[in-house]
Design a protein around this motif. Structure first.
Motif, PDB file in Angstrom:
ATOM      1  N   ARG A 287      53.204  67.995  44.569  1.00 46.38           N
ATOM      2  CA  ARG A 287      53.539  69.409  44.747  1.00 46.38           C
ATOM      3  C   ARG A 287      52.414  70.111  45.516  1.00 46.38           C
ATOM      4  NH1 ARG A 287      50.143  71.890  41.234  1.00 46.38           N
ATOM      5  NH2 ARG A 287      49.536  70.751  39.342  1.00 46.38           N
ATOM      6  N   THR A 288      52.621  71.392  45.773  1.00 47.83           N
ATOM      7  CA  THR A 288      51.607  72.172  46.470  1.00 47.83           C
ATOM      8  C   THR A 288      50.426  72.458  45.545  1.00 47.83           C
ATOM      9  OG1 THR A 288      53.275  73.235  47.858  1.00 47.83           O
ATOM     10  CG2 THR A 288      51.148  74.340  47.695  1.00 47.83           C
ATOM     11  N   ALA A 289      49.220  72.365  46.077  1.00 50.45           N
ATOM     12  CA  ALA A 289      48.011  72.638  45.291  1.00 50.45           C
ATOM     13  C   ALA A 289      47.010  73.393  46.147  1.00 50.45           C
ATOM     14  CB  ALA A 289      47.406  71.335  44.787  1.00 50.45           C
ATOM     15  N   VAL A 290      46.006  73.970  45.498  1.00 49.43           N
ATOM     16  CA  VAL A 290      44.964  74.722  46.190  1.00 49.43           C
ATOM     17  C   VAL A 290      43.816  73.788  46.568  1.00 49.43           C
ATOM     18  CG1 VAL A 290      43.260  76.579  45.990  1.00 49.43           C
ATOM     19  CG2 VAL A 290      45.544  76.861  44.987  1.00 49.43           C
ATOM     20  N   TYR A 291      43.425  73.828  47.829  1.00 47.87           N
ATOM     21  CA  TYR A 291      42.315  73.027  48.338  1.00 47.87           C
ATOM     22  C   TYR A 291      41.206  73.963  48.809  1.00 47.87           C
ATOM     23  CZ  TYR A 291      45.232  68.804  48.504  1.00 47.87           C
ATOM     24  OH  TYR A 291      46.019  67.729  48.178  1.00 47.87           O
ATOM     25  N   LYS A 292      39.986  73.552  48.637  1.00 51.19           N
ATOM     26  CA  LYS A 292      38.848  74.293  49.162  1.00 51.19           C
ATOM     27  C   LYS A 292      38.331  73.584  50.414  1.00 51.19           C
ATOM     28  CE  LYS A 292      37.211  76.634  45.016  1.00 51.19           C
ATOM     29  NZ  LYS A 292      36.023  76.972  44.179  1.00 51.19           N
ATOM     30  N   LYS A 293      37.914  74.392  51.394  1.00 49.54           N
ATOM     31  CA  LYS A 293      37.428  73.850  52.667  1.00 49.54           C
ATOM     32  C   LYS A 293      36.032  74.391  52.935  1.00 49.54           C
ATOM     33  CE  LYS A 293      38.783  73.450  57.552  1.00 49.54           C
ATOM     34  NZ  LYS A 293      39.812  73.809  58.559  1.00 49.54           N
ATOM     35  N   ASP A 294      35.052  73.493  52.937  1.00 52.73           N
ATOM     36  CA  ASP A 294      33.664  73.856  53.232  1.00 52.73           C
ATOM     37  C   ASP A 294      33.284  73.266  54.588  1.00 52.73           C
ATOM     38  OD1 ASP A 294      33.466  75.141  50.834  1.00 52.73           O
ATOM     39  OD2 ASP A 294      32.542  73.469  49.777  1.00 52.73           O
ATOM     40  N   SER A 295      32.944  74.122  55.524  1.00 51.61           N
ATOM     41  CA  SER A 295      32.644  73.668  56.886  1.00 51.61           C
ATOM     42  C   SER A 295      31.176  73.863  57.232  1.00 51.61           C
ATOM     43  CB  SER A 295      33.503  74.433  57.902  1.00 51.61           C
ATOM     44  OG  SER A 295      34.869  74.307  57.624  1.00 51.61           O
ATOM     45  N   SER A 296      30.689  73.059  58.163  1.00 51.97           N
ATOM     46  CA  SER A 296      29.348  73.233  58.715  1.00 51.97           C
ATOM     47  C   SER A 296      29.398  72.873  60.194  1.00 51.97           C
ATOM     48  CB  SER A 296      28.319  72.354  57.982  1.00 51.97           C
ATOM     49  OG  SER A 296      28.698  70.993  58.036  1.00 51.97           O
ATOM     50  N   ILE A 297      28.435  73.382  60.942  1.00 51.75           N
ATOM     51  CA  ILE A 297      28.395  73.141  62.395  1.00 51.75           C
ATOM     52  C   ILE A 297      27.830  71.755  62.658  1.00 51.75           C
ATOM     53  CG2 ILE A 297      27.447  73.941  64.576  1.00 51.75           C
ATOM     54  CD1 ILE A 297      27.209  76.736  63.282  1.00 51.75           C
ATOM     55  N   ASN A 298      28.564  70.963  63.456  1.00 52.99           N
ATOM     56  CA  ASN A 298      28.110  69.598  63.747  1.00 52.99           C
ATOM     57  C   ASN A 298      27.669  69.430  65.198  1.00 52.99           C
ATOM     58  OD1 ASN A 298      27.659  67.053  62.483  1.00 52.99           O
ATOM     59  ND2 ASN A 298      29.345  66.193  63.694  1.00 52.99           N
ATOM     60  N   ASP A 299      28.062  70.338  66.057  1.00 52.94           N
ATOM     61  CA  ASP A 299      27.610  70.356  67.451  1.00 52.94           C
ATOM     62  C   ASP A 299      27.652  71.792  67.944  1.00 52.94           C
ATOM     63  OD1 ASP A 299      26.603  68.012  68.627  1.00 52.94           O
ATOM     64  OD2 ASP A 299      28.589  67.107  68.646  1.00 52.94           O
ATOM     65  N   LEU A 300      26.632  72.179  68.683  1.00 58.05           N
ATOM     66  CA  LEU A 300      26.485  73.568  69.117  1.00 58.05           C
ATOM     67  C   LEU A 300      26.829  73.749  70.595  1.00 58.05           C
ATOM     68  CD1 LEU A 300      23.114  74.345  67.315  1.00 58.05           C
ATOM     69  CD2 LEU A 300      25.294  75.472  66.842  1.00 58.05           C
ATOM     70  N   PRO A 301      27.316  74.933  70.972  1.00 58.59           N
ATOM     71  CA  PRO A 301      27.582  75.238  72.377  1.00 58.59           C
ATOM     72  C   PRO A 301      26.376  75.909  73.020  1.00 58.59           C
ATOM     73  CG  PRO A 301      28.439  76.996  71.030  1.00 58.59           C
ATOM     74  CD  PRO A 301      27.784  76.015  70.079  1.00 58.59           C
ATOM     75  N   LEU A 410      19.188  71.782  72.816  1.00 66.06           N
ATOM     76  CA  LEU A 410      19.406  72.999  72.055  1.00 66.06           C
ATOM     77  C   LEU A 410      18.504  73.005  70.828  1.00 66.06           C
ATOM     78  CD1 LEU A 410      23.309  73.314  72.166  1.00 66.06           C
ATOM     79  CD2 LEU A 410      21.606  74.078  73.825  1.00 66.06           C
ATOM     80  N   THR A 411      18.215  74.198  70.339  1.00 68.08           N
ATOM     81  CA  THR A 411      17.292  74.337  69.210  1.00 68.08           C
ATOM     82  C   THR A 411      17.946  74.976  67.981  1.00 68.08           C
ATOM     83  OG1 THR A 411      16.586  76.528  69.972  1.00 68.08           O
ATOM     84  CG2 THR A 411      15.340  74.619  70.792  1.00 68.08           C
ATOM     85  N   GLY A 412      19.162  75.478  68.147  1.00 67.71           N
ATOM     86  CA  GLY A 412      19.810  76.193  67.054  1.00 67.71           C
ATOM     87  C   GLY A 412      19.425  77.664  67.012  1.00 67.71           C
ATOM     88  N   ILE A 413      18.587  78.087  67.953  1.00 67.31           N
ATOM     89  CA  ILE A 413      18.166  79.484  68.052  1.00 67.31           C
ATOM     90  C   ILE A 413      18.831  80.098  69.284  1.00 67.31           C
ATOM     91  CG2 ILE A 413      16.204  81.051  68.347  1.00 67.31           C
ATOM     92  CD1 ILE A 413      14.507  78.978  66.866  1.00 67.31           C
ATOM     93  N   TYR A 414      19.388  81.283  69.113  1.00 67.26           N
ATOM     94  CA  TYR A 414      20.161  81.939  70.169  1.00 67.26           C
ATOM     95  C   TYR A 414      19.667  83.363  70.408  1.00 67.26           C
ATOM     96  CZ  TYR A 414      23.678  78.208  69.959  1.00 67.26           C
ATOM     97  OH  TYR A 414      24.318  76.996  70.011  1.00 67.26           O
ATOM     98  N   ASP A 415      19.834  83.826  71.657  1.00 68.79           N
ATOM     99  CA  ASP A 415      19.481  85.197  72.035  1.00 68.79           C
ATOM    100  C   ASP A 415      20.742  85.961  72.416  1.00 68.79           C
ATOM    101  OD1 ASP A 415      16.527  85.065  71.931  1.00 68.79           O
ATOM    102  OD2 ASP A 415      16.796  83.546  73.492  1.00 68.79           O
ATOM    103  N   LEU A 416      20.866  87.175  71.928  1.00 67.44           N
ATOM    104  CA  LEU A 416      22.035  88.007  72.196  1.00 67.44           C
ATOM    105  C   LEU A 416      22.119  88.357  73.686  1.00 67.44           C
ATOM    106  CD1 LEU A 416      24.355  89.532  70.684  1.00 67.44           C
ATOM    107  CD2 LEU A 416      22.851  91.534  70.699  1.00 67.44           C
TER     108      LEU A 416
END
Length: 483
Positions: A287-301, A410-416
């Motif tokens: 039957r239908t159930a509730v799932y939780k989705k935890d995401s993280s960044i694996n590659d940066l633009p 990339l360093t994971g640090i960004y400038d606006l």
């Protein structure tokens, strides 16, 4: 569609097309491109008097091949002073903008500020402009007239017009191509084109360009839009009730900053956006159930885009309402703690090098380099090939024995670098404006055809909390190091 000729002063412009589905203001913008006379200064003689911006073409009485008369004075070219130094801050505001060396504004063709602000933000990405320049006609002849091809070519031409003009540009071909590809942007209300959502325009345009520029014949880099704007997310999806667990991977072109009572800062909103709940069918429970989705960044633009989720559907009024809550965002964004363990390892060495480089500028001595697991991981990545998380790999083409060029990581640090704001209470009304950082570090506010210099300290004040302009979409550029 009608074709007319227009006489202005001693010149006659033949075969000028009138799109009778568009208001006369659009026709005036065409004449602005031809003559340099701004629409508000144009006086066009038609049956019964002067042509009004919002007139109904069916009642104007213009016929095929008719010769129209236009009066009006063109914009004057700004002349350099004949003597004495003149400082930028002493110039009139519009001349200050020209002095900064940025591109032109865009004329509003009738509730098109959502489109103009989107174009100005994306136009600030030089790598996207380069990819568009390389875009050739499609190999298959039946693709030449496709809406996607037309929109891609129109984008390239509009970017080119912005680069070579000082006076405002009329984006008519681009608007026509956009509405042909996505009819939602051609919706009318009482005969007037409706205001649209800038985020939808941004998303649809990038989607089209990602497909057009991915063609094997378009350029050497077949994933240019994905490399520039695509963020790869890895997600753990699990059901507490059944114990089922799986891993998913997807590429998104913007991160979401969800706004609630607990969210006061961009970082908090991003963390909320990486967690969600969904209902789906459970094989083990049947039957239908509730799932939780935890995401993280694996590659940066190279360019990280964030959308503030400010609009929601209000059933009582049957329209999109707006969350006015203030959410602060920084000029410098570090997403390290939003990354997966794998990506964090790849970022360690570039981040250490960046800290050393910035320390040298401050007169600090760099720490002694010691080989770590993170260093080995990066070296392994370089040997295997380029990765979004560690930058673009540049191979030497000069043969063996010649050192390869250093690669950008990339360093994971960004400038606006860009902020798209919305002013008003509803997504279907109000006004959109772009605030864009120039290559020389100066900021410009693009309010349709009015570019205005801004101070950097004023950019972060667009964070909401009232009826003033507030950030809706923001774009950051990656801070990179050579290794």
């Amino acid at each position: 569609m009608l074709t007319v000729s227009v006489k202005w002063q001693k010149e006659v412009f033949s075969n000028v097309e009138i799109d009778t589905s568009q208001p006369p203001y659009v026709f005036k913008c065409q004449l602005y491109d031809l003559t340099g006379v701004p629409p508000e200064r144009q006086k066009i003689m038609v049956k019964g008097g002067l042509l009004k911006d919002d007139a109904d073409w069916s009642k104007v009485g213009v016929k095929e091949g008719q010769k129209l008369m236009m009066m009006g004075t063109a914009d004057e070219i700004v002349k350099a002073p004949e003597k004495g130094p003149l400082f930028a801050e002493d110039l009139p505001e519009e001349e200050q903008v020209v002095d900064l060396g940025h591109s032109a504004g865009l004329l509003n063709l009738g509730n098109t500020c959502y489109m103009n602000s989107t174009v100005q933000c994306l136009h600030s990405v030089p790598e996207l402009k380069s990819a568009l320049i390389k875009y050739p006609p499609p190999v298959r002849s039946n693709d030449v007239d496709s809406p996607s091809h037309s929109l891609t070519v129109a984008t390239r031409e509009l970017f080119n017009d912005l680069d070579k003009n000082v006076k405002p540009v009329a984006p008519m071909r681009f608007l026509t191509a956009l509405r042909s590809k996505y009819p939602q942007f051609a919706q009318l209300h009482n005969g007037i084109y409706m205001q649209q959502d800038a985020e939808e325009c941004w998303t649809q345009l990038l989607f089209t360009l990602s497909l057009s520029l991915k063609s094997p014949s378009s350029s050497e880099d077949s994933e240019v839009v994905k490399r520039l704007f695509g963020t790869n997310l890895v997600s753990r999806v699990y059901c507490a009730e059944s114990g089922e667990e799986s891993t998913e991977s997807e590429t998104v072109y913007s991160l979401k900053c969800h706004i609630s009572q607990e969210v006061n800062h961009l970082h908090e909103g991003l963390k909320h956006g990486l967690k969600s709940e969904l209902e789906k069918s459970s094989p083990s429970l049947g039957r239908t159930a509730v799932y939780k989705k935890d995401s993280s960044i694996n590659d940066l633009p190279r360019y990280l885009t964030v959308q503030f989720v400010r609009f929601f559907w209000k059933r009582e009024s049957n329209q999109k309402a707006k969350i006015l809550r203030k959410v602060d965002y920084p000029l410098e964004l570090d997403v390290y703690d939003l990354c997966s363990e794998d990506l964090r390892k790849r970022l360690e060495a570039p981040r250490r090098l960046l800290r050393d480089e910035e320390g040298k500028k401050l007169g600090l001595k760099p720490k002694e380099n010691t080989s770590t697991a993170a260093d080995n991981d990066v070296k392994m990545t370089d040997a295997e090939g380029p990765s979004n998380g560690s930058g673009d790999s540049t191979k030497s083409a000069t043969g063996e024995g010649v050192p390869a060029e250093k690669e950008k990581h990339l360093t994971g640090i960004y400038d606006l670098v860009a902020v798209l704001t919305h002013k008003g209470r509803s997504a279907d009304s109000g006004h959109y404006v772009a605030w864009v950082k120039q290559e020389n570090g100066k900021w410009i506010q693009f309010d349709d055809d009015k570019p205005i210099p801004q101070r950097e300290e004023d950019i972060t004040r667009l964070s909401g909390g009232g009826d003033w302009h507030m950030a809706y979409i923001i774009m950051y550029k990656a801070r990179e190091v050579s290794m």
